[in-house]
Write an enzyme that holds these catalytic residues in place. Sequence first.
Site, PDB file in Angstrom:
ATOM      1  N   LYS A  55       0.847  -1.196   0.000  1.00 54.05           N
ATOM      2  CA  LYS A  55       0.000   0.000   0.000  1.00 54.05           C
ATOM      3  C   LYS A  55       0.879   1.242   0.000  1.00 54.05           C
ATOM      4  O   LYS A  55       1.880   1.307   0.730  1.00 54.05           O
ATOM      5  CB  LYS A  55      -0.890  -0.036   1.240  1.00 54.05           C
ATOM      6  CG  LYS A  55      -1.879   1.122   1.349  1.00 54.05           C
ATOM      7  CD  LYS A  55      -2.737   0.971   2.623  1.00 54.05           C
ATOM      8  CE  LYS A  55      -3.730   2.118   2.747  1.00 54.05           C
ATOM      9  NZ  LYS A  55      -4.521   2.013   4.005  1.00 54.05           N
ATOM     10  N   SER A  75      -9.330   2.401   3.064  1.00 48.89           N
ATOM     11  CA  SER A  75      -8.347   3.039   2.227  1.00 48.89           C
ATOM     12  C   SER A  75      -7.431   2.053   1.502  1.00 48.89           C
ATOM     13  O   SER A  75      -6.751   2.456   0.553  1.00 48.89           O
ATOM     14  CB  SER A  75      -7.490   3.977   3.081  1.00 48.89           C
ATOM     15  OG  SER A  75      -6.771   3.263   4.044  1.00 48.89           O
ATOM     16  N   SER A 104      -9.937   0.443   7.303  1.00 48.94           N
ATOM     17  CA  SER A 104      -9.262   0.524   6.001  1.00 48.94           C
ATOM     18  C   SER A 104      -8.589  -0.765   5.529  1.00 48.94           C
ATOM     19  O   SER A 104      -8.221  -0.869   4.361  1.00 48.94           O
ATOM     20  CB  SER A 104      -8.217   1.645   6.025  1.00 48.94           C
ATOM     21  OG  SER A 104      -8.840   2.901   5.892  1.00 48.94           O
TER      22      SER A 104
END
Lengths: 461, 463
Positions: free
Chosen positions: A80, A155, A179
Amino acid sequence: MDEINYASAKTIAQAIRDKEVSAVEVVEAHLQRIDEVNPKLNAVVHLAADRALSEAREADAATARGESKGPLHGVPMTVKDSHDAEGLVSTGGTKGRENFVPDRDATTVARMRAAGAIVLGKTNTPELTLAFETDNLIYGRTNNPYGLDRTPGGSSGGAGAIIASGGSPLDLGTDTGGSVRVPAGFCGIAGLKPTSGRVPRTGHIISHSLGATDALTTVGPMARYVEDLILVYPIIAGPDGEDPAIVPMPVDDPANIDLKSLRVAWFTDVGDVTSTAEIASATQSAADALTDAGASLTEDMPSAILRATGTSLLTADGGAGVRRILDKAGTTEMHPWVGRFVEGTDPLPVGEYSALLEEIDAFRSNMLGFMENYDAILLPVRPFPAPPHGKSMTPEFSPGNTFTSSFNTTGWPGAVVRAGTSPEGLPIGVQFIARPWHEDVSLALAAVVESALGGWQMPSI
Amino acid sequence: MNDIVYASATRIAQAIRHKEISAEEVVQAHLDRIGQVNGALNAVVQLCADRAVSEAKAADEALARGDSVGPLHGVPMTLKDSLDTEGIISTGGTKGRESFVPSEDSVVAARLRAAGAILLGKTNTPEFTLAGETDNLIYGRTNNPYNRDRIPGGSSGGAAAIIASGGSPLDMGSDTGGSIRMPAHFCGIAGLKPNTGRVPRTGHIVPYGMGAVDALTQNGPMARYVEDLALTLPIISGPDWRDPAIVPMRLRDPADVSMEGLRIAMHTDNGIKTPTPETQEAVRSAARALEDMGAVLEEVTPDALEMIPDITPNLNGGDGRAWVRRLLDRAGTTEISPFLQNRFDSAEPISTERFSQTLELLDQYRSRMLGFMEDYDAILCPTAAIAACPHGETWSDENKSAFTYTGAYNMTGWPGAVVRGGTSLDGMPIGVQAVSRPWREDVALAIASRLESALGGWQKPEL
């Protein structure tokens, strides 16, 4: 070797160890799959193909010499983009870091690489990870592989989308309000938010040392298969000498959990925030699977969850904490999803702010009292499947946030696995929340339901 | 059996188990000693003599029947008045609770009683435990047994004074900025502030759930002997399903800690307030003793200590002490003590933005301290810059930063043990402080225990 793209990281590691496949072949297969699907998804925003191939060749040479870096030797992964990755642009989705190349890996990235994992590239995140969808001013929007007009969630939406599509077996998500769990749920994969204090945040855009909101954020693994969460989580857990919130608690093995001893509370609705019929039914199926495995299920909900206040912390100081992160990144132009935290929100008077912190402790205590009688809670990740892009933060959908964010406030572990399908063909995820420090319970329950209900299913992308 | 009032709780428990002495005799001896000294000290503010004698008789009968008994079976103790005790007035030093009789024990009290301990009475505390001296509007001032004109320290001053004098072998203090360790230092006994998250605060006047300042407050044991700290810590530790900060981390045994090769960072001056020469010498002699045992000492001060003056006033007073106001409201207190009034007067409210930033600074301090600790197993340092001062002088400009040596480790959350290591020119005890890595109470206790052997530890006051 097409199926290597849909194998578990654990299987891949074993195949490389057994020389059934080379690390180079595995990395190439994943780079190829990323090429195929990424134009539709926009999930991988920065590729490190050359370095990955070079590391794969080194890994194969080491294997030939009888050496191994560790349990992930030669296994590809994505990271990420909110995590610093040495030598790779790491933006955290914020303009001020558009060209930022860290000179060292985040603690979790370093640990994965030390265990032998090979980074293929970075996956998309909304700015500062602060949204339940994945879109930003640098790389744009990520789409859901099960319906491109849908959000993959956020996210960790880039991670959720590329893993579900076979472009990566593993990623490291982060979870401040859901997230890891929301994109895992919306993309039909597995994910783990560990207990607050388990995994160092050093080198993450929402780092350690964030005061009032510090305990909300955890780093956790995402994968298609629960066995990969079990494999990865011990690798990233434990103190790093920098993140002061990390506790040197031993990690217990989910294999030692006796399902017959577990008392599980389950629910599908939080007050008037009610699940769709299919989500209620998928949750019921998961409960039935646990009952069949010997666990004791009770339909029960902690009443404190109706009064959850946790995420209001981000605006309670007028967004000053978020503003300080933006300033540190050198960002002046921000995405509206971050703007909602820092623009037009007045801080509480300081005496009310300190009272809010006390209210949050009281919430945690009330929730803990509920857990005295249960080992775990089963509930949906969201009462709805992936919404169309741009809808998640509207009043129609935002009341669902409490399904995940309540457990950032408690700090407890939560594992997600797919348990069903919506009428639109979208995945339905359920989560298994356990007592603090009992990731082993969350993971053991997720594995049972994955086995009973099938878990991840291949998207027709 | 006069010396039973100077024996360790460990030794008393053993003597009772082996029927060398009855619980009733032990309890009576301590009640007698309290009767002798308390007039001079004003340390014990509520006695429960009848209940204690009755529990002692029951304890003796249980032993006679051969019942299985807990590790503190028949051992008397006192408890700081900030802890709720079922059936016994528990004021926390605040007027609103002048007549408050709890219907249940605090978790710490309940666990000790379940382990067999017998409560003799409550020991004095300043209002809400929030002072470095021990005086309040309900019970008045507690004196130091080594010199009545001096403070016993605070906030667990009643506990320290009565333990040092032989009226109780054991008490449970609480420590938000040094409230266990400072009175232990001023009264020459031993005390342990456990790690943040170790011991539930349920039923303490500054309870769990305090938000910004929650992590600062710990309950921990006080005794004449380090072995009693090690005996009681496991009894009071662990989750109670109400205090959400408690972590089920396993405890290790101090007996397994070797001094050989233990890396200890030593400092005699934190750069904020220079201690007296005798205080510094006590730390140096402790360092030499540990070196003789094979520990590796290095004189080095953590740089991050420099952050303390920027953080502490804003953390404790930045909200205008709204948190203390809420405690007062909950207790129903309208008339407040001068110590607490001083706290309100000295508080300077800051903006909410700066307040949330202060919480970040605290984390940054913790991260820097953790980085320092990567190279060391423990820190050896003064407990305070001075020995016990005359009453009422802890707020003087000269003294107010003398107490930063303990607060440093409420901010990190790490364990800190204190044991007597010297004497001031005017005959007051001086304690040295051993601080360990997070969750390693075993290391702090092992160091304190070795120093107790080497330097003598507690000494009987002439009282």
